[in-house]
Design an enzyme around this catalytic site. Structure first.
Site, PDB file in Angstrom:
ATOM      1  N   PRO D  46       0.648  -1.242  -0.568  1.00 27.00           N
ATOM      2  CA  PRO D  46      -0.184   0.133   0.322  1.00 27.00           C
ATOM      3  C   PRO D  46       1.018   1.185  -0.073  1.00 27.00           C
ATOM      4  O   PRO D  46       2.184   1.177   0.405  1.00 27.00           O
ATOM      5  CB  PRO D  46      -0.903  -0.466   0.921  1.00 27.00           C
ATOM      6  CG  PRO D  46      -0.462  -1.734   1.698  1.00 27.00           C
ATOM      7  CD  PRO D  46       1.017  -2.187   1.366  1.00 27.00           C
ATOM      8  N   GLU D  47       0.183   1.520  -0.115  1.00 26.89           N
ATOM      9  CA  GLU D  47       1.033   3.791  -0.196  1.00 26.89           C
ATOM     10  C   GLU D  47       1.127   4.045   1.353  1.00 26.89           C
ATOM     11  O   GLU D  47       0.671   3.494   2.414  1.00 26.89           O
ATOM     12  CB  GLU D  47      -0.954   4.773  -0.427  1.00 26.89           C
ATOM     13  CG  GLU D  47      -0.157   6.082  -0.413  1.00 26.89           C
ATOM     14  CD  GLU D  47      -1.077   7.186  -0.753  1.00 26.89           C
ATOM     15  OE1 GLU D  47      -2.448   6.203  -0.761  1.00 26.89           O
ATOM     16  OE2 GLU D  47      -0.607   7.910  -1.363  1.00 26.89           O
ATOM     17  N   VAL D  48       2.407   4.374   1.240  1.00 26.71           N
ATOM     18  CA  VAL D  48       2.547   4.832   2.254  1.00 26.71           C
ATOM     19  C   VAL D  48       2.908   3.749   3.296  1.00 26.71           C
ATOM     20  O   VAL D  48       2.325   3.815   4.908  1.00 26.71           O
ATOM     21  CB  VAL D  48       2.589   6.606   3.033  1.00 26.71           C
ATOM     22  CG1 VAL D  48       2.366   7.488   1.860  1.00 26.71           C
ATOM     23  CG2 VAL D  48       0.760   6.587   3.220  1.00 26.71           C
ATOM     24  N   ASN D 114       5.433  11.537   0.087  1.00 26.69           N
ATOM     25  CA  ASN D 114       4.906  10.124  -0.355  1.00 26.69           C
ATOM     26  C   ASN D 114       5.326   9.803  -0.969  1.00 26.69           C
ATOM     27  O   ASN D 114       4.806  10.130  -2.603  1.00 26.69           O
ATOM     28  CB  ASN D 114       2.748  10.864  -0.550  1.00 26.69           C
ATOM     29  CG  ASN D 114       2.637   8.853  -0.606  1.00 26.69           C
ATOM     30  OD1 ASN D 114       2.658   8.606  -1.007  1.00 26.69           O
ATOM     31  ND2 ASN D 114       0.510   9.956  -0.251  1.00 26.69           N
TER      32      ASN D 114
END
Lengths: 326, 326, 326, 326, 326, 326
Positions: D46-48, D114
């Protein structure tokens, strides 16, 4: 997990032993011992502490001041040299960082620089900065430095930068330091009772320190010199009313300003002494959310600042082939 | 012989009729009449005076604030448009210059700008400046402007520039105005009781105004909005403790700062009102001897700032001929 | 205060009278009457509704299809021309906007365009768009249009843009419309039972409409044709198993998609009919806070799209003076 | 004869150990071991994922969230650094490619990115992409990246590109990847229960993935985070109703979408787990006949997209010789 | 529904009454009557039918030919003039279109043009074309025309263009006609027994007509003159072996070529007579599917042909103001 | 004294090993050996000889043809690549020039080009030409090339240019080669039994070759493929009556045409084989006296053809500095 330095800083407000380089170096070393003894890891000294400020430019005519220039010249130092070695040795012994102003000799006899030295706690002379433009009457004494010394130095206690006196007015010089990640800024000054009447030196120092701290979200350590009776007496040789001219109030300010632009603790006005402050660099994080002019709060698609860091060259010797300059 | 303008400036500290564009324009016109009646030739209004500041971004979650965005959007204006026509007409009638903040609509529904308008005493809309980067929570509402609006405008009373709120923290934006000969700087703000506790808004306004005036040797007129009970009541709809959140002291500062960085006369803190000050641009001459960062006190052999003034283009339609793009 | 249009839209799912231009225009006019009678202010017709889609390209060899090309050619129209006059008149009479696909003749007999007409409620033919690239087998019939027709038209009910069929796959064509402020997008299609087996036409239509609506935060009206027994019978002349080839399920989709990418109400799949939906353009505001790819959510400092809108020229006749070409 | 890669991909749907960078890296490594053990050659995180998403921006006021920013900042990483070394080592050991989102520190304390890392099966950090524009409330935390990271990387298993979350809405960013020959797109997200009520996060993820796959005729791997009880408990410290705010259904979607825009197999909605899918890049050939927006189905005589890939520079230090800038 | 013209065309292969303008006009009128009587709606005459071709250029030295130039000059015509009036009248009476070659006088005595006239069935002289470059020996007689006469004329029977003799070799001149929608091309020639031995005139005519028809998918009507005993006798005055020189076989070709490049019916070789052919312009449609070099089969993003149609000016009188030339 | 080359040319009429790239390259090499053995210095191969023509586009529906597209795609080549290396090596070994058609892969899977390679007798791949527009049904397979490949290459045996198949219909493409001094034109084709019934392929090839040779006064070498039983059998898999469709007479023509437009020696119709002809470029001089459309017989004061030779760019990556784009 990121862990940022915490340390104690000392802002020295003191006068040199006027135009006596060796005695002044000794005085500096003794102040280092004292401040380090009180826990300081960073000790900031005034502008041209070694060995004094050319007040004659402000209270004599240039021709009158001429012989004083020679006295200053012979009491100036080379960098590095025996004087810097001594100060570096003191920094090492006391495990502290020192930023100190000196009169630095260049190659030519007319080449005297207003220079700040940055020394780390290992006694290493990590850098120096030559004031870019002397202020007003100072132009009678100093030559301006070049862009090669607009540097921020990474140290154990964080990234350190410095500007001397009026340079703290220069928006672009300040930004050049900020952009290198400066978190600890040493702005050093001299007591200036000779400024125009509507120029409140202490206030003018504070405005600039507050602005730099606020814009950069960093700590500014201000160190300013004082004027002793000894200096006044020496000047009296040529300027009978020197006392009157050199004793205006609010001419010196030393202290520490935090990332929000506010003074930490009590500053010193005019009096000799040392201001101590506890610095916690992690305090520089949260304010960056509001304005980070090096990050999300600037527009580098609009602003493109280019800084020429080439050392000044008086002459370039070439082999006649432009493409292969040396 | 050069004869520099002297005039009276008015710094308005007032609140809009919240989110009611027509009523707010009426209020602005009535303040213009009052200040001009008192002799003001330049009247500075707060940031986004027409028609209010998106406080919800600071006291609600983004999703709660979403409907308020729409209310703001439909109460924003196009520039020029009927609302600016009315304000220009008032400036003309009262023979005064007006700088006023508005919420300006762009082409896309997500494109709302924090814009300052500069109107001269002939009723001409001489320029506008769109805030480059919204500050922190404001990013939820506004889009940043481009470099095309970083301009100083010559007027009968002197060269006028303006930056909104946090932009006054931006070293490079400030320098871009200074370098165009700015002598009258309008820094407008909104009352910000919602800033972090260690952020003293009134002080933060003053630090920046002092710095800009001191670095540029010019006059800064600060105009800041206030928060009325009406605004608090409206916000209470969604935030029960809005009153507590929006009534912190020292959240607004309006006044005038002179070329030495000192406040002229008495500023207004938090209270609604108008601060008047007499401006004499010839006071900007002497301090330049000390530090002229646009002249002898800078080093343009070292610093080369390039500013992209191209208007933002989402797309470029061409006729296929590279050399003749439209 | 900004007040955005609200209106009813009609998405027509119907077949033309195949290859009979006059009868098809009559059918279009009768549908306009019906939809306007039901309150529609915008009526979207399928791709090349006048007078049919070249299905032979998909189910015959090119040589077999050759005579059908000629039938289509003689049943194509010029724009403007008597057929468009009739449709414009109907739009005026029924006070509604019409977007309709036609086969448009160019100057050369090989120059047939897949064109969408945009007609306003005053009966004005405000624009036309020629499909940029025909899709796969369609290349056997149509010539691609040029960039001059990638336009959004401002109308009483809002800014209207249109793309035909596969063009809705073209990221850059879509963005070119978005950037002109498009809020109402008409994507029209033809029923395509002849696509490859793993190509679900109804789903492929929906994916693209959802994407365009979601990216642009706008309303997409999808109008798709149907295939009648008449069409199948005509094709049977040359393709015995035409019925089998032209009756696959899920080959047509008409409906309306909102700014969040979701279908509004019930779409029509395969069946002839009209889908109505209430459009409120103010619904396009709030979602722009999340992503406004024309404003704060894009990076025009990085992306620079240039679109050549020059009409295609086969030749340029000049008067010999380069600077004054005609 | 051309032979295209076939491999198994894993889309991880999981939560980090919230704001604990070391524990999260350990968790990532353990997931890599599991997925590679199940045959995956590509694992998308996933993102971050390292080490969590700033939910406070959505459920607290900015001032409340300020201290959480600092917690995130000190739990962010530099790239490369010891944390990326560990993940690279795991990729090498398990002979698989990893794409994973991290919070990356820049030079200034306000500069948090990010960032998605792309790591190959030799343990090489082949690239990183910094999200260009944070979405809405995220603007309170992250600075936007520049165009230098819009790259597609050739690997043993094919050309890989990635965009984070809302970037998948950006038509031009997507096209910039497509045009480099992207065949495997990793779109990673965070669970977003805090979006506006009419924003169905799972659906919004699917719309974008389907659009990108359909337009580019490629495979999209979607990896989304989940929200654990731990995260809710931590947020409860400041937001009593955090549980209510953070538990909305349909807030996370992970899965794989094929070149026709359809989901392959079963996606995961909201639940933690790993979705596996067999990828055969030769499936990307046939659909290109229909629409190849990088080839025959585009019009590069009309559309000319220019992408500025210059890294952002806060300042440029030169040696004074324009032609040889550093 | 588009309905394209069908008609009968006549290609005249005949000789003028050599150097006798009035008698030749009478002969032309009588041929018009005959061909129209046989149903022709379009009658094409040879190059410079009125009143003969300067064969002396090919079989005498220039100085010998000089007196013949004068004979030709005095038997040339102005356009319009009494001779063209007569021919127009005949076209009107017989309701047919006529294309005919003439020797046209310009303003200066050295200015003689090889001109084709285009006359419609209302007796209107709709246009004329002056041969751009005379071929080889013809340069001794004619001046070249300018770009103003490279036109296609719309008539009841379709769009007509014409080029004389060697001009049909000029790729760019041909394309300039094609691009104006030419469907009926008249290529007229003179019998050329004097060409180099390896130049087969009849074949060379056919190659060019086939190429133009094939490239443009149109009908080419070729009309060529013959050489009578009368002409040979006249030339014998100065060239004793004129008979030998002027009687080579395969020196003339008249006929009609269809859109696929093939001759329709039987052409005439060398003999005097009229070739008739039925023309159906709808035959030009289907072949355009294969190659339409004015539409889908060309690349106007690559090729940009500019044609200067300014009439030749010998001199320009100006008022000295460059920007306002007349 | 100018001495123009004389050499023997070979026009190959042959079929590839259908859809088998390696076997076809071997066959090409063996033909090179044979023709060079017979003294040929220039060997022309058919259009897309490597590795076959997509006949399915003419005898199947697009959807049926889809799987064959993939077979062609994986049997296409990159240029340069291992296959071109082998052919170059053969050209070098046999000291002859080779022009050969190939299916060339671009970057995107939908990007397949119909490319002619020009290889000199040192084994250097001196150039390639991508067909600008595929003809009719071929549009289902190939993408059009750009103007960068419209080049004539100077070789030891003279200046060589090439156009593929239908391009020889394009007046402007032909002129673009002529104008570069082309003296040897290779026009290659495929056997096309599937053209419309009234299209005589052999004749259509001859018309174009004669026109180009006649207009340009140069030699045209025509090489055309044949259809083997193997190809028919493979197509029978999907098209039962493939044999009937693919065996029409007069579908292939190979041979050499001289500067007067006449065929030199005997051409080959339909049968596999090699046509040899002796080429003497000095034969191109004398005919230029009659018509030199690149010199005295054209009017460049009237005609101004501009050809865009820029390579197609899907995107342009810049470093943000307009003047230094990459």
């Amino acid at each position: 997990m990121l862990d940022l330095p915490k340390f104690k800083a000392a802002a020295v407000q003191a006068s040199p032993v006027f135009l006596d380089v060796d005695a002044t170096v000794d005085k500096a070393i003794s102040i280092i011992a004292e401040a380090a003894g009180n826990g300081a890891s960073l000790i900031a000294f005034p502008e041209v502490f070694v060995a004094g400020y050319p007040y004659w430019n402000w209270i004599m005519t240039p021709v009158q001041g001429s012989k004083w220039y020679e006295k200053l010249y012979v009491n100036s130092i080379t960098v590095p040299g025996p004087e810097t070695d001594k100060i570096c040795q003191a920094a090492k012994e006391h495990d502290c960082h020192v930023v100190i102003g000196v009169n630095e000799r260049g190659q030519s006899f007319g080449e005297l620089y207003n220079t700040n030295l940055i020394i780390d706690n290992k006694g290493m002379l990590v850098g120096k900065h030559r004031k870019l433009v002397p202020t007003w009457a100072e132009k009678l004494t100093w030559t301006g430095g070049d862009g090669s010394s607009l540097k921020v130095y990474n140290t154990e206690i964080g990234p350190i930068g410095t500007l001397a006196c009026g340079e703290n007015t220069n928006t672009l010089a300040r930004f050049t330091l900020l952009t290198q990640g400066e978190l600890i800024h040493i702005a050093n000054y001299i007591s200036l009772p000779v400024a125009p009447p509507d120029y409140d030196m202490a206030e003018a120092i504070k405005i600039r320190a507050a602005a730099h701290s606020f814009e950069g979200k960093l700590f500014t350590i201000v160190s300013c010199s004082t004027i002793t009776k000894e200096i006044i007496d020496i000047m009296k040789e040529d300027v009978p009313n020197a006392e009157e001219l050199l004793t205006r109030k609010n001419s010196a300010f030393s202290g520490v300003i935090g990332p929000n632009g506010a003074v930490i603790g009590e500053p010193l006005i005019d009096e000799e002494g040392i201001v101590y402050a506890d610095i916690d660099l992690s305090k520089c994080i949260q304010p960056k959310q509001m304005h980070d002019i090096l990050g999300h709060y600037n527009r580098f698609d609009i602003f493109d600042l280019r800084v020429n860091t080439a050392p000044r060259k008086n002459i370039t010797f070439t082999d006649g082939d432009e493409s292969g300059q040396k």
